[in-house]
Design a protein around this motif. Structure first.
Motif, PDB file in Angstrom:
ATOM      1  N   ILE A 194    -159.494  14.257 -33.364  1.00 45.88           N
ATOM      2  CA  ILE A 194    -158.599  13.299 -34.004  1.00 45.88           C
ATOM      3  C   ILE A 194    -158.954  13.213 -35.486  1.00 45.88           C
ATOM      4  O   ILE A 194    -160.137  13.074 -35.832  1.00 45.88           O
ATOM      5  N   ILE A 195    -157.954  13.264 -36.337  1.00 47.66           N
ATOM      6  CA  ILE A 195    -158.129  12.998 -37.761  1.00 47.66           C
ATOM      7  C   ILE A 195    -157.315  11.769 -38.117  1.00 47.66           C
ATOM      8  O   ILE A 195    -156.105  11.700 -37.815  1.00 47.66           O
ATOM      9  N   ILE A 196    -157.955  10.799 -38.732  1.00 41.85           N
ATOM     10  CA  ILE A 196    -157.306   9.570 -39.176  1.00 41.85           C
ATOM     11  C   ILE A 196    -157.620   9.377 -40.654  1.00 41.85           C
ATOM     12  O   ILE A 196    -158.780   9.456 -41.071  1.00 41.85           O
ATOM     13  N   ASP A 197    -156.565   9.144 -41.444  1.00 39.43           N
ATOM     14  CA  ASP A 197    -156.725   8.984 -42.897  1.00 39.43           C
ATOM     15  C   ASP A 197    -157.496  10.155 -43.505  1.00 39.43           C
ATOM     16  O   ASP A 197    -158.320   9.982 -44.412  1.00 39.43           O
ATOM     17  N   GLY A 198    -157.247  11.340 -42.984  1.00 39.04           N
ATOM     18  CA  GLY A 198    -157.860  12.541 -43.536  1.00 39.04           C
ATOM     19  C   GLY A 198    -159.288  12.782 -43.121  1.00 39.04           C
ATOM     20  O   GLY A 198    -159.911  13.742 -43.582  1.00 39.04           O
ATOM     21  N   LYS A 199    -159.843  11.939 -42.235  1.00 35.41           N
ATOM     22  CA  LYS A 199    -161.232  12.063 -41.832  1.00 35.41           C
ATOM     23  C   LYS A 199    -161.345  12.325 -40.337  1.00 35.41           C
ATOM     24  O   LYS A 199    -160.616  11.732 -39.545  1.00 35.41           O
ATOM     25  N   LEU A 200    -162.270  13.198 -39.975  1.00 36.82           N
ATOM     26  CA  LEU A 200    -162.535  13.473 -38.571  1.00 36.82           C
ATOM     27  C   LEU A 200    -163.137  12.239 -37.917  1.00 36.82           C
ATOM     28  O   LEU A 200    -164.140  11.700 -38.390  1.00 36.82           O
ATOM     29  N   LEU A 201    -162.524  11.796 -36.820  1.00 35.78           N
ATOM     30  CA  LEU A 201    -163.047  10.656 -36.077  1.00 35.78           C
ATOM     31  C   LEU A 201    -164.099  11.139 -35.086  1.00 35.78           C
ATOM     32  O   LEU A 201    -163.803  11.908 -34.176  1.00 35.78           O
ATOM     33  N   GLN A 202    -165.341  10.704 -35.279  1.00 38.83           N
ATOM     34  CA  GLN A 202    -166.410  11.046 -34.345  1.00 38.83           C
ATOM     35  C   GLN A 202    -166.854   9.834 -33.527  1.00 38.83           C
ATOM     36  O   GLN A 202    -167.255   9.972 -32.382  1.00 38.83           O
ATOM     37  N   GLY A 203    -166.750   8.635 -34.111  1.00 41.00           N
ATOM     38  CA  GLY A 203    -166.941   7.419 -33.342  1.00 41.00           C
ATOM     39  C   GLY A 203    -168.365   7.095 -32.967  1.00 41.00           C
ATOM     40  O   GLY A 203    -169.306   7.788 -33.349  1.00 41.00           O
ATOM     41  N   ARG A 204    -168.515   6.019 -32.191  1.00 40.53           N
ATOM     42  CA  ARG A 204    -169.837   5.594 -31.730  1.00 40.53           C
ATOM     43  C   ARG A 204    -170.446   6.691 -30.859  1.00 40.53           C
ATOM     44  O   ARG A 204    -169.798   7.231 -29.980  1.00 40.53           O
ATOM     45  N   ASN A 205    -171.693   7.004 -31.139  1.00 46.94           N
ATOM     46  CA  ASN A 205    -172.407   8.053 -30.410  1.00 46.94           C
ATOM     47  C   ASN A 205    -171.719   9.409 -30.509  1.00 46.94           C
ATOM     48  O   ASN A 205    -171.959  10.297 -29.687  1.00 46.94           O
ATOM     49  N   MET A 206    -170.819   9.560 -31.494  1.00 44.46           N
ATOM     50  CA  MET A 206    -170.146  10.833 -31.769  1.00 44.46           C
ATOM     51  C   MET A 206    -169.325  11.326 -30.569  1.00 44.46           C
ATOM     52  O   MET A 206    -169.138  12.519 -30.372  1.00 44.46           O
ATOM     53  N   MET A 207    -168.833  10.388 -29.765  1.00 42.52           N
ATOM     54  CA  MET A 207    -168.145  10.744 -28.519  1.00 42.52           C
ATOM     55  C   MET A 207    -166.635  10.894 -28.672  1.00 42.52           C
ATOM     56  O   MET A 207    -165.961  11.339 -27.743  1.00 42.52           O
TER      57      MET A 207
END
Length: 300
Positions: free
Chosen positions: A142-155
């Motif tokens: 997922i990319i949001i606002d041009g940034k890769l979403l990695q999230g909590r614990n990179m999950m």
């Protein structure tokens, strides 16, 4: 600026050298050999090191960034795979920068495929994008606002593990009932086809030939894929939806029924659906994305 990108797969290490425009200057692939339970029996780390050394030597003095795509969940620094149980003995928490003697950025393989498309492919120019990789399993990014979403614990991005059948008694590897991975991934093809087919390409060929059982199974899988995609669209509102992996190469067999089902299920308040496109990059997508990510990290 030139960057090396490597993709650690189940059978080989694929690698590229790219410039900051995404031009691929070199590709390379080295087989890993047979799987083993001991690092002493299966020297895949040595293969990675050999590939990196060969490319560093060929482009001596010109490599400024290095990245690697691998299965599993990264640590928060993107320097190692934090969790990858059951595969690649010795991969977890292994710091590649120390081993390769060059700063090396690590990224989940599906995230790498998305980075390749976002920087130099089908998602280029979009601020919000989703990618699904359809293969043995189903991965995503997922990319949001041009940034890769990695999230909590990179999950973040394990999109194959959302349900399209919550009442299914069988759980997938992430404990989810009726996941989209189990409904379209190649790993479950024999079970889904009543042991008629061993691979998705066989199922798709039988569907094209008009076999009624193949038609039922294929269209059922594609419909569930459309529901998963429409659910993700409702949650994240992307500008583009990219499909990668081997199953995405099925052409009209996939894209025509998928479009018909999305016409039914996609919420389109302005009358326009989200464009669904096939990924531009093929077998080297992971390596290209890893190199693109390394360039981005090295220039922060």
């Amino acid at each position: 600026m030139l960057a090396i990108g490597m993709d650690l797969g189940g059978t080989a290490v694929k690698a590229v050298v790219i410039d900051h425009y995404g031009n691929v200057l070199k590709t390379m692939s080295k087989p890993l050999g047979q799987h083993a339970t001991s690092i002493d029996e299966w020297n895949w780390k040595g293969v990675v090191k050999s590939v990196a050394a060969d490319l560093m030597e060929e482009f001596k003095g010109r490599i400024t960034a290095m990245g690697m795509s691998a299965p599993g969940i990264c640590n928060e620094e993107n320097t190692a795979i934090y969790s990858m149980p059951g595969r690649f003995y010795g991969l977890e928490k292994f710091i590649w920068t120390e081993y390769l003697d060059h700063e090396t950025w690590i990224l989940n393989d599906a995230h790498s495929a998305l980075m390749a498309e976002a920087q130099f492919g089908a998602a280029k120019g979009y601020k919000h994008a989703i990618l699904l990789t359809l293969g043995t399993g189903v991965g995503g990014g997922i990319i949001i606002d041009g940034k890769l979403l990695q999230g909590r614990n990179m999950m973040a991005g394990h999109l194959g593990h959302i349900t399209v059948d919550a009442d299914n008694p069988e759980l997938d590897i992430f404990k989810i009932p009726g996941s989209i991975e189990d409904h379209i991934g190649n790993a479950t093809i024999e079970k889904r086809t009543y042991n008629r087919y061993e691979a998705t390409h066989e199922l798709e060929a039988a569907y094209r030939a008009g076999d009624p059982v193949a038609t039922y199974v294929w269209l059922s899988s594609v419909r569930k894929l459309s529901i998963a995609m429409c659910s993700l669209i409702n949650a994240l509102s992307p500008e583009v939806f990219v499909l990668g992996g081997g199953i995405a190469q099925a052409g009209d067999s996939l894209m025509k029924p998928l479009a018909a089902f999305m016409e039914i299920h996609e919420w389109r308040p302005r009358g326009e659906g989200v464009p669904v496109v096939v990924a531009h990059h093929g077998e080297h997508a992971g390596a290209i994305g890893a190199a693109a990510f390394a360039i981005r990290q090295s220039t922060k």
